[in-house]
Design an enzyme around this catalytic site. Structure first.
Site, PDB file in Angstrom:
ATOM      1  N   GLY A   1      14.339  78.796  51.477  1.00 44.86           N
ATOM      2  CA  GLY A   1      15.700  78.995  51.955  1.00 44.86           C
ATOM      3  C   GLY A   1      16.582  77.871  51.461  1.00 44.86           C
TER       4      GLY A   1
ATOM      5  N   GLY B   1      20.300  77.564  51.996  1.00 42.82           N
ATOM      6  CA  GLY B   1      21.681  77.657  52.481  1.00 42.82           C
ATOM      7  C   GLY B   1      22.226  76.250  52.666  1.00 42.82           C
TER       8      GLY B   1
ATOM      9  N   GLY C   1      35.399  77.844  60.607  1.00 39.23           N
ATOM     10  CA  GLY C   1      33.996  77.749  60.209  1.00 39.23           C
ATOM     11  C   GLY C   1      33.076  77.294  61.334  1.00 39.23           C
TER      12      GLY C   1
ATOM     13  N   LYS D   1      16.662  77.913  72.360  1.00 39.23           N
ATOM     14  CA  LYS D   1      16.478  76.469  72.508  1.00 39.23           C
ATOM     15  C   LYS D   1      15.970  76.129  73.915  1.00 39.23           C
ATOM     16  CE  LYS D   1      19.978  75.561  68.998  1.00 39.23           C
ATOM     17  NZ  LYS D   1      21.443  75.462  68.774  1.00 39.23           N
TER      18      LYS D   1
ATOM     19  N   GLY E   1      25.228  71.801  61.610  1.00 36.54           N
ATOM     20  CA  GLY E   1      25.778  71.338  60.349  1.00 36.54           C
ATOM     21  C   GLY E   1      24.663  70.984  59.386  1.00 36.54           C
TER      22      GLY E   1
END
EC number: 1.1.1.3
Lengths: 442, 442
Positions: free
Chosen positions: B21, B23, B197, B215, B318
Site C-alpha cells: 500500500g 497512499g 481534507g 479503536k 496524517g
C-alpha cells in the site's frame, strides 16, 4: 485464568525477585507483587517469587510484608545464584551502583528508579547489562508513572526528536503553583509543601533543580542517541523565584514553571546539531499545554520531525504511581528473560556534542529598579542595543524611589543577555536588577 | 556513525522490507526508510533494504520512490523467501488479512496500521504470529503518532487499568470543534471539513463512529486482557448532533466530544468485572483534560489502580504522524528479529465478558418540546421518578409553541433512561424529545 493454565504456571520454576530498598515505593512494589501474583503470572507466562527484600532497619513494622523476606545483607542478596530479577529502589550513587553492577554481572535483569545514578553514570550500567546479555529498565526514573522512557526508546525510535520539554519535578511544580494561586513567597510555600509531605525535610535536590537535571540528562540521552550526564545540564533551581516574578508573569499572561528543556540546536556550518540541556524556572504562556499542569503532576512535551507534538501527563511521583512503572518494567524484563532476549540497550551512536548555555537562544523577562530621572529608558534601551539584544516590550512602573522597568526581550543568546545584565548592574541609573527570567514556549 | 560501525553495518546482510500500500502513509514510510537509512541502521543494528512496494496503480507519479520497487503483484511480494519485515498499509479486511497471515506464515514480522482488521479479527492474526514466532505490531492503528499501544501493552502491564477514555477520531473532533466555535450545523461543517481534507468524500467510517469503535475494541482488548471486537462496541456517530445540542452543552459549561469509553464495570455478585465499551457523542465539562483537545488532535485518558490518571495527546492522523508510529514499530520488530525473539503477543487470559449498553450507568442531558400548560413539569418529573431516574436540574425555556424543558439527570442506567425516553414520547404533553445525550467526565 482457568485450571489448566494455573497448573502449567505452577509447574514451571518461578522467576525469583529481589527488592533492594523498602521505602514508599519498595513497600508498594512488594505488596503488589504479592497481591497481584495471579495476574502478573498470566501476563508474564510464569509466576514470580519474592526471595528477599533488603532493608536498613528490619525492626520497623511493615504491614503486609512477610518478615521472613527482610534482610540487611544486601550484598549477599544480589549475589544469590537464584536471583532472576533485581529491583533497585535504594537511590543515590553508592551502594546502588555497585549493587546493580553485581546483580547484572551475576546474570540478573535489573529494574531501577534511580535517576541520579543513571544520569551520572548510566553508561557503566548499560555496559554491564550488555555484557551479561540482560536487561536494565528504568521507566520509573523519569516522571513517575508516566510512560516516557519506553515511548522515547521504542515508539519514537524511528522518528527524529527535536525537543523534549517537561515539568518533571512535582515538588517544585506544587510550590510554584501555590505561589501563583496564593501570591505567597517561596519560603512560606516551601514550608507548607513540607508540612503536606510534598517536599522533603531536606528539599535541596528538588528546589535546586538537581532532580530535574538528572531527569533531563536521561531524557536527552534517549531522545538524541547521545551520552548526556547530569554534569552536562545547565541548572538553576526555584529558590530565587519571588512573588514579584510570579505576579509579573501573570501580567504577561504567563505562569512560572521549572522546566527541563532538551533540544537539538540548529545545524552548525558542518551540518551537525548539538544537544542543549537546561533546567531553570521560566515563564510560559497560560495557553501552552504545559501551563495547565498543576500541583504534583508531571508532563512531558515532545516534538519530533514526523510525529509532531505529543504530550504525556500524569502523577510524577508517589509510592503507587512509581510502583506502577516499576511493575510494568518488571513484567517486560521477565517476559524478555523467558524468551532469552534483552530489550534495547544504550543507543549513543549519534555522539552529539553538548552545547554551552551561552549559546541557548530564547527570550527574557527582566525587572530593574531604576532612578526616576529623565532619559533613563533611552540609556537602558541603548545599552540593550549595544549588546545586540532587541527589546520587545518595556513597562515603566512606580515613581521616585519605587521606579521600575519591566522589559521583555526578543530572542537573544544567553551570552548576550548575561553581558547585558552585567552592564546594566554597572549603570548608574540602575539601582538593582531584581529579576531575570527566561520566557519559553512560543 | 564512525567508519568502523558503518563498515560493520554494511557487511551484515540487511533486513528486507516490503511495503503493502502506498497512499499517504505508505509514501511517507517509504521516503523515511530511504532518507533516514543511516540513522535507522544505527538504531536497529542492521541496515534495512526496501525490496518492494505493492501498489494498485503503478503508473501514478510517486516522487522520491524508486519506480523499480513498485509492483502490483502483492501476493508474490509477501511470499518472497527473502522478506523479513512486512508493513501492511492497505487497510480494510480483505485482502489485508490474507496478506498479513501469508506474510506471518512465511516467517516475516508484520507492522500494520489496520485498525478495522485488528478490531474485527485480531485473534486470528495474533495466532498466526504466535505460531510462526514472529511479531505483529500496530502502534499506528490507534491515535496516529500517540504512543498508546506500547504503554498499554508494556508500561502499564503491571498495573490494573480501570478505564480508557479517548478522543480517537480526528475528523469528528474537527467537526464538533468547528460546530462549537462557529455555531454551525453538522451538515455545513461536514462540507467544510471535506473541502479542507479533514473528512473523506465518503465520511461514513468517521462520522458514524465505526473508526472510533474499532479503536475502542483494540484499546479494550489490551487494557483488560480480554477479547473485544468491533461487534462488541456500542456505537453512535455524530450525525444527529445539532447546533442546539452544542449550545445546550455550552450553557452547562460543557463541550460535545465523540468519546470512546472503555471501562471495567463494578464487580458483580461473584466479584467478576466485565468490560463496557462504547462510542458516542457526549457532553464533558470544559475543565476536563479531554475538553481542551481541539481540531484534528487525539487524546487518550487512562485511569489505573496504581498509576492514577494519565493522558496522552498528539496528532491523531496524517501521513507523517502515522509514519512515525509505523517506523517506531519497524525498528522494534527489526531489533527483536536480530535477537531471535518476539515481543508481546495477545494477552486475553482475563476472558472478561462484555457488558451490554443497557447496564452502563451515566448522566444524561435531554431536551423536550412540551405543551405550555400548567402542571407539565410535575407530570414529567413524576414519569422520571416512575422509572427510577433522578433529575439533577430542569430548565424551562420559551412559551406556548416554543415551550421546552432541558433536563439533566443524576446517574442512571442506560436501560432506565431508554425506558424513560420511550414513555416521554408517549406522553400527551410532550410534543417531541429533541435530544438525548450522555454527560461524562465527572
Amino acid at each position: 485464568m482457568n485450571t489448566t493454565e494455573a497448573e502449567q504456571l505452577s509447574a514451571a520454576a518461578p522467576l525469583r525477585v529481589a527488592v533492594l530498598g523498602c521505602g514508599n515505593v519498595g513497600t508498594e512494589v512488594v505488596k503488589l507483587i504479592t497481591e497481584r501474583g495471579d495476574d502478573l503470572a498470566m501476563r508474564i507466562g510464569r509466576r514470580l517469587e519474592l526471595i528477599g527484600v533488603a532493608v536498613r532497619r528490619p525492626s520497623l513494622p511493615r504491614p503486609g510484608i512477610d518478615a521472613a523476606l527482610l534482610t540487611t545483607d544486601v550484598d549477599s542478596l544480589v549475589r544469590r545464584d537464584d536471583v532472576d530479577l533485581v529491583i533497585e529502589l535504594i537511590g543515590g550513587i553508592e551502594p546502588a551502583r555497585s549493587l546493580i553492577i553485581t546483580a547484572l554481572e551475576h546474570g540478573a535483569s535489573v529494574v531501577t528508579a534511580n535517576k541520579a545514578l543513571l544520569a551520572e553514570d548510566g553508561t557503566t550500567l548499560y555496559a554491564a547489562a550488555e555484557k551479561a546479555g540482560v536487561d536494565l529498565y528504568f521507566e520509573a526514573a523519569v516522571a513517575g508513572a508516566i510512560p516516557i522512557i519506553r515511548p522515547l526508546r521504542e515508539s519514537l525510535v524511528g522518528d527524529e526528536i527535536t525537543s523534549v520539554m517537561g515539568i518533571v519535578n512535582g515538588t517544585t511544580n506544587f510550590i510554584l503553583d501555590k505561589m501563583d494561586s496564593e501570591g505567597s513567597s517561596f519560603a512560606e510555600t516551601l514550608e507548607e509543601a513540607q508540612a503536606l509531605g510534598y517536599a522533603e525535610a531536606d528539599p535541596t535536590a528538588d528546589i535546586e533543580g538537581f532532580d530535574a537535571a538528572a531527569k533531563a540528562a536521561i531524557l536527552s540521552s534517549l531522545a538524541f542517541h547521545s551520552r548526556v550526564s547530569s554534569a552536562d545540564v545547565y541548572r538553576e533551581g526555584i529558590t530565587e523565584v519571588t512573588a514579584g516574578d510570579i505576579a509579573s508573569a501573570r501580567e504577561m499572561g504567563c505562569v512560572v514553571k521549572l522546566l527541563a528543556i532538551c533540544a537539538l540546536t540548529d545545524p552548525d556550518d558542518a551540518g551537525e546539531r548539538a544537544v542543549s540541556v537546561r533546567v531553570h524556572p521560566a515563564m510560559i504562556p497560560r495557553s501552552h499545554p504545559l501551563a495547565t499542569v498543576g500541583g504534583p503532576y508531571n508532563a512531558v512535551f515532545v516534538e519530533s520531525r514526523s510525529a509532531g507534538r505529543l504530550m504525556f501527563t500524569g502523577p510524577g511521583a508517589g509510592g503507587q504511581p512509581t510502583a506502577s512503572a516499576v511493575l510494568g518494567d518488571l513484567v517486560t524484563v521477565a517476559r524478555n528473560r523467558l524468551r532469552g532476549a534483552a530489550g534495547p540497550g544504550e543507543s549513543s551512536y549519534a555522539q552529539r556534542a553538548v552545547s554551552p548555555i551561552g549559546e541557548v537562544v530564547t527570550r527574557y523577562h527582566l525587572s530593574l529598579d531604576v532612578a526616576d530621572v529623565v532619559g533613563v529608558l533611552a540609556r537602558i534601551a541603548q545599552l540593550f542595543a549595544d549588546y545586540g539584544v532587541s527589546i520587545q516590550t518595556v513597562r515603566q512602573q512606580g515613581r521616585e524611589a519605587d521606579a521600575k522597568l519591566v522589559i521583555v526581550t526578543h530572542r537573544a543568546t544567553d551570552a548576550a543577555l548575561s553581558a547585558t545584565v552585567d552592564a546594566l548592574q554597572k549603570l548608574d541609573v540602575v539601582t538593582q536588577v531584581t529579576s531575570v527570567m527566561r520566557v519559553e514556549g512560543e
